[in-house]
Design a protein around this motif. Structure first.
Motif, short mmCIF file in Angstrom:
data_model
loop_
_atom_site.label_atom_id
_atom_site.label_comp_id
_atom_site.label_asym_id
_atom_site.label_seq_id
_atom_site.Cartn_x
_atom_site.Cartn_y
_atom_site.Cartn_z
N THR A 111 0.81 -1.22 0.00
CA THR A 111 0.00 0.00 0.00
C THR A 111 0.84 1.26 0.00
OG1 THR A 111 -0.09 0.02 2.42
CG2 THR A 111 -1.81 -1.21 1.26
N THR A 380 3.34 9.10 -8.06
CA THR A 380 2.62 7.88 -8.42
C THR A 380 2.70 6.90 -7.27
OG1 THR A 380 4.60 6.90 -9.42
CG2 THR A 380 3.13 8.14 -10.87
N ILE A 381 1.69 6.06 -7.16
CA ILE A 381 1.67 5.01 -6.15
C ILE A 381 1.09 3.76 -6.79
CG2 ILE A 381 -0.60 5.73 -5.25
CD1 ILE A 381 2.26 4.39 -3.10
N GLN A 382 1.91 2.72 -6.85
CA GLN A 382 1.53 1.44 -7.46
C GLN A 382 1.01 1.63 -8.89
OE1 GLN A 382 -1.22 -0.46 -4.76
NE2 GLN A 382 0.41 -0.99 -3.33
N LEU A 386 -1.01 10.41 -9.39
CA LEU A 386 -1.74 11.31 -8.50
C LEU A 386 -1.48 12.78 -8.83
CD1 LEU A 386 -1.07 9.51 -5.09
CD2 LEU A 386 -2.98 9.17 -6.66
N ALA A 415 3.68 11.02 -2.51
CA ALA A 415 2.64 10.23 -3.19
C ALA A 415 2.01 9.24 -2.23
CB ALA A 415 3.24 9.51 -4.39
N SER A 416 2.85 8.61 -1.39
CA SER A 416 2.31 7.66 -0.41
C SER A 416 1.39 8.36 0.57
CB SER A 416 3.47 6.98 0.32
OG SER A 416 2.97 6.08 1.29
N SER A 419 -1.82 9.16 -1.18
CA SER A 419 -2.62 7.94 -1.33
C SER A 419 -3.30 7.58 -0.02
CB SER A 419 -1.73 6.79 -1.81
OG SER A 419 -2.47 5.60 -1.92
N ARG A 420 -2.54 7.71 1.09
CA ARG A 420 -3.15 7.43 2.39
C ARG A 420 -4.27 8.41 2.69
NH1 ARG A 420 2.23 7.02 3.91
NH2 ARG A 420 2.12 8.97 5.08
N ARG A 422 -6.17 9.98 0.52
CA ARG A 422 -7.35 9.61 -0.28
C ARG A 422 -8.01 8.36 0.26
NH1 ARG A 422 -5.91 10.77 -6.66
NH2 ARG A 422 -5.48 13.01 -6.43
N ALA A 423 -7.17 7.40 0.67
CA ALA A 423 -7.73 6.16 1.21
C ALA A 423 -8.50 6.43 2.50
CB ALA A 423 -6.62 5.14 1.46
#
Length: 936
Positions: A111, A380-382, A386, A415-416, A419-420, A422-423
Motif C-alpha cells: 500500500t 505515483t503510487i503502485q 496522482l 505520493a504515499s 494515497s493514504r 485519499r484512502a
C-alpha cells in the motif's frame, strides 16, 4: 693516555660551592632534556592513538548500524507480510529503545504506507536502509539512523584514558630519571665538575676520575638523541599524514553534514507526511524541502483531478520571475507528453530546457517565463498517477544522482501520503455511508467474533456497540432455526461463497424479528479471507404489510365472488319483485293469495337487502354520491342510534370544529356507523360508552411507513370508540372476512364489518383499528375531503306510476328481467321491442330505428357491445334518442365509466315497476330524474 683509566696524581681537591652548583645545573638540564623528550614521545603516542580511536569508532558505527538494520528487517518480516503496520510499529518502537537509534522508518510495499518513529532530534546521524523480504518477496523497507555522537564520545573517552596513562608514565619516568641521575650520575658529575673547576683555576692536580664511566652515559644520551631525532622525523611525517587525514575528514564531514541536512529535511517531511494533513499543506512542505535540498528557487505541486483528468496547481513556494505566469490548471487531453510523464513514473531532469530536445515544443514558452533548468517528479503510487512536483530555476545547473535519488524519495513519500489521505477520505466516506444506511452491518473476524457493527444494528437489535464487540453472532439466535442452517452459513463463508436468506433473530429485549440477511467473506490484498461481513434488513413491517396485502387480496377475491353471486341474485329477485308487483295490482285477488303475495314480497325485500350488503362488501353497489357534511350525517343518525343501542350505553358525539365535507352516499355512511355501533353494543353487554368523533387530518409521505392502505393528502377521520371487551389478534386479523363472526348464529350474519369495509373502500377510503382485550376498540375511518363546499345534489324524486304509448327497445341479457320489464311496460301501454345483446339491438335498429323513442339497456352485456357503446352508436344515428341505463354494478367496474356518467337517467337493480315507469316518463317528457348516475 692509552691507559684504561686516567689518573691524576695531584692531591684530591676539596669541592667548592660553585662546583656543586655546576654539577646540579648539569643534572637539572639533563633531567629537563630527558623529560621533554619523553613528553614529546608520549604526546605523539596520544595523537596517534586519538586518530586510531576515531577510525575505530567510525568502523564500529558502520558495523553496528549494518547489523541493526538487518536485525530490524528480520524482526519486521512477519508483520509486514501480514500487512499489520500497527504491530510492525509496536515492534519498531520496542527496537528503537536502543539509545543509539535516533530515527526508525517502516514502509509497507503493497500500500506504500509509511510509519516514522523519532527518538531524538539531531542531524549528526548515520543512515541505513534495508529491504524486507519474505521468502524472496519484497514486502517493505526499513530505515535506521544512529547517533554519531555516542561513538565519538566513546573514542574521546579512550583518548582521555590514554592521556591519563601517558601523564602517569611521564611522571614515573621523570621520578625514575631523577632517582637514577641522583644515584648514578650525581657523584661522577660532581667529581668531573671538581676537576674541570680545578683546571679552570690552574690547578692541574691529578684526579682519579674514570672517563669510561661517562661513555655509557654518552651512549645513552647519543641513543636518546637519535631516538628523539627519529621520533621528531616520525612526528613530522605523522603530522603531514594527520593534516591530510584532517583535510579528508573535513571533506567527509562536509559531505556528511550535507547528507545529514538532507536526512533532517527528509525526517521533517516524514513527520509532516505521517501527520496526514491536508494535501495542499503536505505538498507545500514537499516543495519547500525539495527547494532546499536541490538549491532550486521555485517549486510548485499539481494534483490530478480524477473526474475531468486535469492537473491543477494546489501548492507552490519560492519567488516568481520572468514575464509570464504558469497555468493554474492544465488539460491533459491537449498535452500528451505531460500525460506520458505522469503515467511513466520516472523523473524528468533538464539542466537546460533550451538545449534539451524533449522540451523543443515548449522551450520558448518556458524561457519566456524565466525557466532554464527543470526537475519534474511524478507522484505515483503502485502505477497510479496522482500528480507531480516541478522545480525550476532561471539558470542552467547540474544535478547528481544522489540529489535526484533523494528528491525522488521525497516525491515517493508525498505520493504515499496523498494515497493514504485519499484512502482515509474514502474510508471515512464509506464509514459514514455504512453508519447511515438503514440496514444492519456486522463485521466479524475469521473466528466469528464481532469486530464492528453500525448504528442501524444497534437501533434494530437494541445492543450497543460495546455490548457486542468480541461476542459471537449466536447471541441473536432465537432457537427457531435448526443448527444445520447456521452450519450451512459458516460452511459457505469458509469456502468463500456468499449466503443469502431469511432469518428470525432476537433483540436484546427478547423480541423476535425477521430479517433478510447476506453473509459474505471479505478478502485482503493477497486474496485471503480476512473477515466476514453480514448485511441484514429488518423486514418485520414488510411482512406485516405483505400479510395485510394478502388479506386484502383475499377479501377482494371473496368480494368478486360475492358480487357476482349478488348480481345474479339481483336479476332473479328483480324479476320476482316485478312479478309480485304486477300481482299486487290485480284487484280481484283473493285475500289469502294477496297475503301470500305480500309475504313473498317481504321475503324478497329481505333477500334484496342481503344482496345489497354483498354488493357493498364487494364494492359493486351503485352509489348515489352527494356532497355531505359528516357532522350533519352523524347528528341526524344520533336520534335513531339511541333507540337501537339501548339506554345502558352512553353515545357521545365530538363534532369537528368546522364543516367537514366529503363526497359520499349518505345512506351508506349511515349504514357504516350503524354497523360499528351495533358491534360496539354487542361488546358491552353490561353497558358502557360509545364515542363518535369527526376531525380533519393531513397525512404526509413520512406518516405512511406502517400504514399500508394509507396515502398522503387531506382526509376526514370518523372515529368510533367503545369501552367493550376488545378483540384478540386472531379476531382482528379476520374481522373483515365475510360471514366471520364471534357472535351466536342468531345474533349476526358476519357481513356487518365486511360490508363496512366494502363501503369505505368504495368511497376511496380505508379503516384503521386499534383494539386490546379488556380495553375496548377504536375504529378510525379515513375518507377523502372534498374540494367543493357548496354544491348540493338533491335526492331522488318519486313520482306516481305513469302510462304511455311510445316504442321502447329493451336490451337485457338476463331473460327474467327482460321478460318481466317488457311485460310490465306493455301493461303500461308501451310498445316494446326486445333484444338479448347489444349486437342484436343494433341489428334490430336497422329496421325499426325510426320508430324507437327510448332505449332501456343494461350496462354490462356479452357480445362485446356494452350499454354505453350501444347508446353512443344509436345516438350517432339519432341524436334526440333517450337512453336509460340499468345495472346492479358501480360505474367503476365497467369499461367506459366516463361515458356512462354523461347519461341523465339510470335505474339501479333491483327496481320496482313504479320506479321504472317514473324514469321512462321523465326521459320521454324531457325531464331530469334527479338521480345521479352511479359512481365508484
Amino acid at each position: 693516555m692509552g691507559a684504561t683509566r686516567a689518573e691524576v696524581t695531584t692531591d684530591r681537591l676539596t669541592p667548592r660551592s660553585g662546583t656543586l652548583r655546576s654539577s646540579a645545573s648539569i643534572t637539572r638540564r639533563l633531567m629537563i632534556g630527558l623529560t621533554v623528550a619523553v613528553g614529546m614521545s608520549s604526546a605523539l603516542v596520544v595523537v596517534l592513538l586519538a586518530v586510531f580511536a576515531m577510525h575505530s569508532a567510525d568502523a564500529e558505527l558502520e558495523r553496528n548500524i549494518d547489523a541493526a538494520a538487518s536485525e530490524v528487517a528480520q524482526l519486521l518480516d512477519a508483520p509486514l507480510w501480514d500487512l499489520d503496520l500497527d504491530r510492525a510499529q509496536r515492534l519498531g518502537e520496542a527496537f528503537a529503545q536502543d539509545p543509539r537509534i535516533t530515527h526508525l522508518t517502516i514502509r509497507e510495499s503493497t500500500t506504500g504506507a509509511m510509519r516514522v518513529i523519532a527518538r531524538q532530534q539531531t542531524a549528526d546521524t548515520a543512515w541505513r536502509t534495508r529491504t524486507v523480504r519474505h521468502h524472496g518477496t519484497d514486502v517493505g523497507e526499513v530505515g535506521v539512523a544512529f547517533s554519531r555522537a555516542i561513538y565519538r564520545q566513546q573514542a574521546l573517552q579512550q583518548v582521555r584514558l590514554a592521556i591519563g596513562v601517558s601523564l602517569i608514565a611521564l611522571a614515573a619516568t621523570i621520578v625514575s630519571v631523577q632517582f637514577l641521575v641522583r644515584r648514578l650520575l650525581r657523584k661522577p658529575l660532581s667529581e668531573l665538575s671538581d676537576v674541570v673547576g680545578a683546571y679552570a683555576d690552574g690547578d692541574y692536580t691529578r684526579s682519579n676520575v674514570d672517563v669510561k664511566e661517562f661513555k655509557p652515559l654518552l651512549a645513552v644520551l647519543d641513543s636518546m638523541g637519535n631516538k628523539i631525532a627519529r621520533q621528531l622525523s616520525d612526528l613530522q611525517a605523522g603530522n603531514e599524514q594527520l593534516e591530510q587525514e584532517i583535510a579528508e575528514r573535513k571533506s567527509a564531514e562536509e559531505t556528511l553534514r550535507w547528507r545529514n541536512d538532507e536526512l533532517a529535511s527528509l525526517n521533517r517531511f516524514l513527520d509532516i507526511a505521517a501527520a496526514e494533513g491536508k494535501p495542499a499543506i503536505l505538498l507545500e512542505q514537499a516543495c519547500i524541502e525539495l527547494c532546499q535540498m536541490l538549491r532550486m528557487p521555485r517549486a510548485f505541486a499539481l494534483l490530478l483531478n480524477e473526474i475531468d483528468g486535469s492537473l491543477k496547481v494546489i501548492a507552490e513556494t519560492g519567488h516568481s520571475y520572468g514575464g509570464g505566469r504558469f497555468e493554474r490548471e492544465i488539460a491533459l487531453d491537449s498535452h500528451p507528453a505531460l500525460r506520458a510523464f505522469l503515467h511513466g513514473g520516472e523523473p524528468v531532469i533538464s539542466e537546460s530546457v533550451r538545449e534539451d530536445p524533449r522540451f523543443a515544443d515548449v522551450a520558448q514558452r518556458l524561457s519566456g517565463v524565466g525557466i532554464e533548468s527543470f526537475v519534474g517528479l511524478p507522484l505515483t503510487i503502485q502505477g497510479v498517477a496522482l500528480g507531480a512536483i516541478a522545480l525550476v530555476a532561471s539558470e542552467p545547473r547540474t544535478f547528481d544522482e544522489d540529489e535526484i535519488a533523494l528528491a525522488s524519495g521525497i516525491a515517493a513519500q508525498a505520493a504515499s501520503a496523498l494515497s493514504r489521505h485519499r484512502a482515509r477520505a474514502a474510508e471515512r466516506l464509506l464509514r459514514a455511508a455504512i453508519e447511515q444506511i438503514p440496514e444492519s452491518v456486522m463485521m466479524m473476524d475469521t473466528e466469528g467474533r464481532i469486530e464492528y457493527v453500525n448504528a442501524a444494528f444497534s437501533q434494530n437489535t437494541g445492543y450497543s456497540r460495546s455490548e457486542v464487540l468480541g461476542q459471537h453472532p449466536r447471541l441473536l439466535r432465537t432457537g427457531m432455526h435448526d443448527d444445520s442452517l447456521y452450519d450451512g452459513i459458516w460452511q459457505a463463508l469458509e469456502s468463500g461463497r456468499t449466503w443469502r436468506g431469511r432469518l428470525t433473530s432476537r433483540k436484546k429485549s427478547g423480541e423476535s424479528y425477521f430479517e433478510d440477511a447476506l453473509f459474505t467473506p471479505v478478502r485482503n490484498e493477497r486474496a485471503q479471507i480476512a473477515h466476514y461481513v453480514a448485511i441484514a434488513r429488518d423486514i418485520t413491517l414488510d411482512l406485516d404489510r405483505e400479510a395485510q396485502l394478502l388479506h386484502a387480496q383475499k377479501l377482494e377475491a371473496i368480494g368478486q365472488l360475492a358480487g357476482g353471486i349478488a348480481h345474479d341474485f339481483n336479476n332473479i329477485m328483480g324479476a320476482i319483485l316485478m312479478e309480485l308487483e304486477l300481482l299486487s295490482y290485480e284487484q280481484e285477488l283473493p285475500d289469502d293469495i294477496a297475503a301470500g303475495v305480500h309475504s313473498v314480497r317481504a321475503s324478497v325485500d329481505r333477500a334484496a337487502r342481503l344482496t345489497r350488503q354483498l354488493l357493498l362488501f364487494s364494492r359493486r353497489q351503485a352509489m348515489n354520491i352527494q356532497l355531505h357534511d359528516l357532522n350533519l350525517i352523524v347528528a341526524d343518525l344520533l336520534r335513531m342510534l339511541t333507540r337501537v343501542i339501548g339506554e345502558n350505553i352512553v353515545v357521545e358525539f365530538v363534532r369537528a370544529p368546522t364543516p367537514t365535507f366529503v363526497e359520499a352516499d349518505a345512506g351508506m355512511i349511515e349504514q357504516v356507523l350503524m354497523n360499528l355501533c351495533v358491534n360496539a353494543r354487542d361488546a358491552m353487554e353490561d353497558g358502557g360508552r360509545i364515542t363518535i368523533s369527526i376531525e380533519g387530518c393531513q397525512l404526509r409521505a413520512t406518516d405512511l411507513s406502517a400504514r399500508p392502505e394509507a396515502r398522503a393528502g387531506s382526509f376526514a377521520c370518523i372515529g368510533v370508540a367503545d369501552t367493550g371487551t376488545g378483540m384478540n389478534a386472531e379476531t382482528q386479523r379476520r374481522m373483515f372476512e365475510p360471514f366471520y363472526t364471534t357472535k351466536d348464529v342468531s345474533k349476526g350474519s358476519g357481513l356487518g364489518l365486511a360490508t363496512t369495509h366494502g363501503i369505505v373502500a368504495q368511497h376511496k377510503g380505508w379503516i384503521e383499528v386499534a383494539s386490546e382485550l379488556g380495553k375496548g376498540t377504536t375504529f378510525r375511518i379515513y375518507l377523502p375531503v372534498s374540494v367543493q363546499s357548496s354544491k348540493r345534489v338533491s335526492g331522488p324524486v318519486v313520482a306516481p306510476m305513469r302510462r304511455g304509448s311510445e316504442v321502447i327497445l329493451v336490451v337485457e341479457d338476463e331473460a327474467n328481467i327482460r321478460v318481466m320489464a317488457s311485460r310490465a311496460l306493455r301493461q303500461l301501454g308501451y310498445e316494446v321491442l326486445e333484444a338479448v345483446s347489444g349486437a342484436e339491438a343494433l341489428t334490430l335498429w336497422e329496421t325499426e330505428g325510426d320508430r324507437i323513442d327510448l332505449v332501456l339497456t343494461d350496462m354490462v352485456m356479452p357480445g362485446g357491445v356494452s350499454g354505453a357503446d350501444l347508446s353512443a352508436r344509436l345516438r350517432a344515428a339519432k341524436p334526440e334518442l333517450e337512453v336509460i341505463l340499468m345495472s346492479g354494478y358501480s360505474v367503476d367496474l365497467v369499461d367506459d365509466a366516463e361515458a356512462i356518467t354523461r347519461e341523465r337517467h339510470f335505474l339501479s337493480k333491483p327496481f320496482t315497476i313504479a320506479a321504472m315507469s317514473d324514469c321512462i316518463r321523465a326521459a320521454l317528457d324531457g325531464m331530469d330524474t334527479g338521480v345521479s348516475p352511479p359512481r365508484g
